[in-house]
Design an enzyme around this catalytic site. Structure first.
Site, PDB file in Angstrom:
ATOM      1  N   GLU A 166     -12.031   0.884 -10.475  1.00 49.80           N
ATOM      2  CA  GLU A 166     -11.824  -0.075 -11.409  1.00 49.80           C
ATOM      3  C   GLU A 166     -12.477   0.218 -12.732  1.00 49.80           C
ATOM      4  O   GLU A 166     -11.976  -0.134 -13.746  1.00 49.80           O
ATOM      5  CB  GLU A 166     -11.626  -1.366 -10.921  1.00 49.80           C
ATOM      6  CG  GLU A 166     -10.531  -2.106 -10.072  1.00 49.80           C
ATOM      7  CD  GLU A 166     -10.706  -1.505  -8.356  1.00 49.80           C
ATOM      8  OE1 GLU A 166     -11.983  -1.118  -8.218  1.00 49.80           O
ATOM      9  OE2 GLU A 166      -9.667  -1.427  -7.786  1.00 49.80           O
ATOM     10  N   ASP A 212      -5.077  -9.749  -8.310  1.00 48.85           N
ATOM     11  CA  ASP A 212      -5.443  -8.965  -9.258  1.00 48.85           C
ATOM     12  C   ASP A 212      -4.365  -8.337  -9.877  1.00 48.85           C
ATOM     13  O   ASP A 212      -4.118  -8.373 -11.172  1.00 48.85           O
ATOM     14  CB  ASP A 212      -6.615  -8.011  -8.820  1.00 48.85           C
ATOM     15  CG  ASP A 212      -6.184  -7.190  -7.590  1.00 48.85           C
ATOM     16  OD1 ASP A 212      -5.052  -7.525  -6.953  1.00 48.85           O
ATOM     17  OD2 ASP A 212      -6.929  -6.341  -7.016  1.00 48.85           O
ATOM     18  N   ARG A 249       0.920   3.787  -3.249  1.00 50.28           N
ATOM     19  CA  ARG A 249       0.194   5.151  -2.916  1.00 50.28           C
ATOM     20  C   ARG A 249       0.950   6.183  -2.735  1.00 50.28           C
ATOM     21  O   ARG A 249       0.942   7.308  -3.271  1.00 50.28           O
ATOM     22  CB  ARG A 249      -0.780   4.887  -1.996  1.00 50.28           C
ATOM     23  CG  ARG A 249      -1.934   4.029  -2.089  1.00 50.28           C
ATOM     24  CD  ARG A 249      -2.991   3.761  -0.891  1.00 50.28           C
ATOM     25  NE  ARG A 249      -3.578   2.668  -0.741  1.00 50.28           N
ATOM     26  CZ  ARG A 249      -4.862   2.700  -0.536  1.00 50.28           C
ATOM     27  NH1 ARG A 249      -5.591   3.868  -0.212  1.00 50.28           N
ATOM     28  NH2 ARG A 249      -5.354   1.303  -0.468  1.00 50.28           N
ATOM     29  N   GLU A 282       0.932  -1.372  -0.019  1.00 50.23           N
ATOM     30  CA  GLU A 282       0.028   0.019   0.021  1.00 50.23           C
ATOM     31  C   GLU A 282       0.848   1.398  -0.062  1.00 50.23           C
ATOM     32  O   GLU A 282       0.607   2.222  -0.783  1.00 50.23           O
ATOM     33  CB  GLU A 282      -0.965  -0.063   1.185  1.00 50.23           C
ATOM     34  CG  GLU A 282      -1.771  -1.183   1.122  1.00 50.23           C
ATOM     35  CD  GLU A 282      -3.001  -1.047   0.322  1.00 50.23           C
ATOM     36  OE1 GLU A 282      -2.994  -0.070  -0.678  1.00 50.23           O
ATOM     37  OE2 GLU A 282      -3.628  -2.200   0.056  1.00 50.23           O
TER      38      GLU A 282
HETATM   39  C1  DMJ Z   1      -6.178   0.587  -4.911  1.00 49.25           C
HETATM   40  O1  DMJ Z   1      -5.515   0.814  -3.848  1.00 49.25           O
HETATM   41  C2  DMJ Z   1      -5.666  -0.014  -6.027  1.00 49.25           C
HETATM   42  O2  DMJ Z   1      -6.278   0.164  -7.182  1.00 49.25           O
HETATM   43  C3  DMJ Z   1      -5.429  -1.624  -5.842  1.00 49.25           C
HETATM   44  O3  DMJ Z   1      -4.834  -2.095  -6.976  1.00 49.25           O
HETATM   45  C4  DMJ Z   1      -6.533  -2.205  -5.563  1.00 49.25           C
HETATM   46  N1  DMJ Z   1      -7.319  -1.672  -4.574  1.00 49.25           N
HETATM   47  C5  DMJ Z   1      -7.577  -0.226  -4.500  1.00 49.25           C
HETATM   48  C6  DMJ Z   1      -8.715   0.256  -5.218  1.00 49.25           C
HETATM   49  O4  DMJ Z   1      -9.659  -0.358  -5.241  1.00 49.25           O
END
Ligand code: DMJ
Length: 645
Positions: free
Chosen positions: A544, A409, A280, A276
């Site tokens: 998404e 994912d 970010r 994270e």
């Molecule tokens: C975000 O932090 C990123 O897109 C991550 O890959 C998946 N989860 C969240 C958004 O849904």
């Protein structure tokens, strides 16, 4: 004037020759002309005849161009006028914009004639039409690659296919400036401008809540007008930096920059999640550095990047999930020594870029080692990976469960994006990506009933499950990006099908907002395609679907994708906007009367959701060009590396 001495010179003197007096009778003139003709030498007569024949041929040859030109004048005028009113979307067939000085003079006939020489009249008309209608209609990208003379499908702003020949007829008949086509152009331009402004307003509203109640903290709690802390690093502010830059919110950007310069410190005794904070914070800082050229952000990126490195000190070199960035220690979660596969394989774009910028290979080496190990591991299903990996022995754990949603994912997303970032040279990444897409097709794709929506389910120990996370909706965008970069065209077909499904996950809910998880019906006789379990009805303002809509629109120019995104934004504004400032996650997308606010605005709403919506509504393909940038999984654009070959 003396005639030149050479004998082949033809000298004709038709009046006042010899001693004959002036007689104007027709007969005299005929006889006189005939006499003079007979007096000419054979050579002179042949030359005159030759010149006359030549003149005749030239006359015949220029006749169609001249008539076409004359016939075309009123239309050409119309074209030029309308082009000067509307901004060109296909600049090479339109006049260059005047950069300075006096306004341009009206085009002179001679100039028009010149431009007519560029091609046969019919082709010229086609080109002018194409340029002319560029603001009113969107030319399908595939049509651009068609040979001249072939039919070009044109899609109107309402999405209806227009017969290009009809447009020809209209233009030839002297269509007026305020024709429906041009009105559509103006409406289309206006709607682009107002949609972009709506996203800016939404951002400002979210920012107001953050500024008033959560400034410098991780997340806004807009209902209780307070904040939540995760890492204590101003997560929302950092995640939103490049969004503000892209949206042109200079004032907001400057106040955030000041906070980064004066308040942000990573020298804190806090545990952060490696993934994270990489996507970010490190991603956000690197991207903002690239967009602004401001080294403050690069310095901060180096600081956090180096503080995250202890995570890789594990027996297997598969990183731990958590790092204490003040103490320089790392550890797995208390209950396990596993890390999540998506987390350890979705930090590569950022650390590779950090190595490139610092010329320090340690960052890239650490994340490349993870990719190499995962590449070789047993336990995949046709290129699909399980969800967990052990940090001690480097093996997959909890095997047999495969999903494109949570915990797996972005593994797939980063295979493709690393390949693109590095200039499409790393075949191992490409092969793993292509194999995984085949694995998805073989094991996870099904169609729902009654409407036949294509969806990506899950596999659990050989059993297919019809569950699909909203997180999976990154996939249409990724598939489209791959196809744009030369991967099989059927990836784009699948992207379009899945895009429709992700949109339906919104459209079929009472609030027009998607739940976190859906289940598709497959049995014949089902009355609806999508079911939602009670526990899955929340919406976290996730990006998404709008992310994928952005890619699909960029590559296809199909206006329905913008329209779908517009509906989604309107519903965010209707059901998640908090009047005192900010937006909130909601608990129930099925209850428009009481969607049940959760009192949390995730940082990705500003970092991703609003950014992708803005990019979706922009018709400028150079606004973060997808041939120059690759977005990390938190929507932070990083440069595609320049080729060194
Ligand atoms: C975000 O932090 C990123 O897109 C991550 O890959 C998946 N989860 C969240 C958004 O849904």
């Amino acid at each position: 004037m003396h005639p030149p001495p050479r004998q082949d010179y033809v000298s004709l003197s038709l009046a006042g020759q010899g001693g004959g007096g002036y007689n104007n009778s027709k007969q005299w003139r005929r006889q006189s002309c005939w006499r003079k003709w007979k007096q000419l030498s054979r050579l002179q007569r042949s030359l005159i005849l030759f010149i006359l024949v030549l003149m005749f041929i030239c006359g015949m040859a220029t006749y169609p161009t001249v008539t076409e030109h004359l016939r075309g004048l009123p239309d050409a005028e119309h074209d030029i006028d309308s082009n000067s009113v509307l901004r060109p979307a296909i600049p090479h067939v339109l006049p260059e914009p005047v950069k300075q000085g006096r306004p341009p003079l009206p085009e002179q006939p001679s100039q028009r004639k010149l431009s007519n020489k560029r091609g046969p009249p019919v082709l010229q008309n086609r080109l002018q039409r194409k340029g002319n209608t560029s603001d009113t209609v969107v030319v399908d990208k595939a049509a651009d690659s068609k040979k001249e003379g072939e039919e070009e499908p044109i899609i109107s702003w309402r999405g209806a296919v227009i017969d290009t020949e009809q447009v020809t007829e209209g233009t030839k008949d002297g269509e007026k400036e305020d024709s429906p086509t041009n009105q559509e152009a103006i409406i289309s331009k206006e709607s682009e401008t107002s949609r972009l402004e709506t996203v800016r307003e939404s951002f400002r509203h979210a920012w107001k809540g953050y500024k008033d109640f959560a400034w410098g903290h991780d997340e806004l709690r807009p209902i209780s007008k307070s904040y939540g802390e995760w890492f204590g690093l101003g997560l929302t502010l950092i995640d939103a930096l490049d969004t503000m830059w892209i949206l042109g919110l200079k004032e907001e950007f400057e106040e955030a920059r000041t906070w980064v310069a004066t308040e942000l410190t990573f020298n804190k005794n806090v545990d952060v999640n490696l993934f994270e904070s990489t996507i970010r914070i490190l991603g956000g800082l690197l991207s903002t550095y690239h967009l602004t050229g401001d080294t403050l952000f690069l310095d901060k990126a180096k600081d956090i990047g180096s503080r995250l490195m202890p995570a890789f000190n594990t027996p297997s070199k598969i990183p731990y999930s958590d790092v204490n960035i003040g103490k320089g220690t790392a550890h797995p979660p208390r209950w396990t020594s596993d890390s999540t596969v998506a987390e350890v394989t979705s930090i590569q774009l950022e650390f590779r870029e950090l190595s490139r910028l610092t010329q320090d290979p340690q960052y890239e080496a650490a994340v490349a080692e993870v990719m190499n190990q995962v590449h070789k591991l047993d336990g995949k299903l046709d290129g699909l990976v399980p969800m967990f990996i052990n940090t001690n022995n480097g093996q997959f754990t909890h095997q047999g469960i495969y999903t494109l949603g949570a915990r797996a994912d972005s593994y797939y997303e980063y295979l493709l994006k690393q390949w693109i970032q590095g200039g499409k040279k790393d075949n191992q990444l490409l092969e793993d990506y292509l194999q995984a897409i085949e694995g998805i097709k073989k094991n996870m794709l099904q169609k729902s009933s009654p409407n036949g929506l294509t969806f990506v389910g899950e596999v659990s120990h050989g059993q297919f499950s019809t569950k699909m996370d909203h997180l999976v909706c990154f996939l249409p965008g990724t598939l489209a990006l791959g196809a744009h970069n030369g991967l099989p065209a059927d990836h784009m077909d699948l992207a379009k099908e899945l895009m429709e499904t992700c949109y339906q996950m919104y459209a079929q809910m009472e609030t027009g907002l998607s739940p976190e998880i859906v289940h598709f019906n497959m049995h014949q006789g089902s009355i609806r395609d999508i079911d939602v379990k009670l526990a899955d009805r929340h919406n976290l303002l996730r990006p998404e679907t709008v992310e994928s809509l952005f890619y699909l629109y960029r590559f296809t120019k199909d206006l329905k994708y913008q329209q779908w995104g517009w509906e989604i934004l309107k519903n965010f504004n209707k059901y998640t906007k908090v009047s005192s400032g900010g937006y909130t996650s909601i608990n129930n997308v099925r209850d428009p009367d009481y969607p049940s606010p959760q009192d949390k605005m995730e940082s990705f709403f500003l970092g991703e959701t609003l950014k992708y919506l803005y990019l979706l509504f922009s018709d400028d393909p150079d606004l973060i060009s997808l041939d120059q940038y690759v977005f990390n999984t938190e929507a932070h654009p990083l440069p595609i590396w320049p080729s060194t070959a």
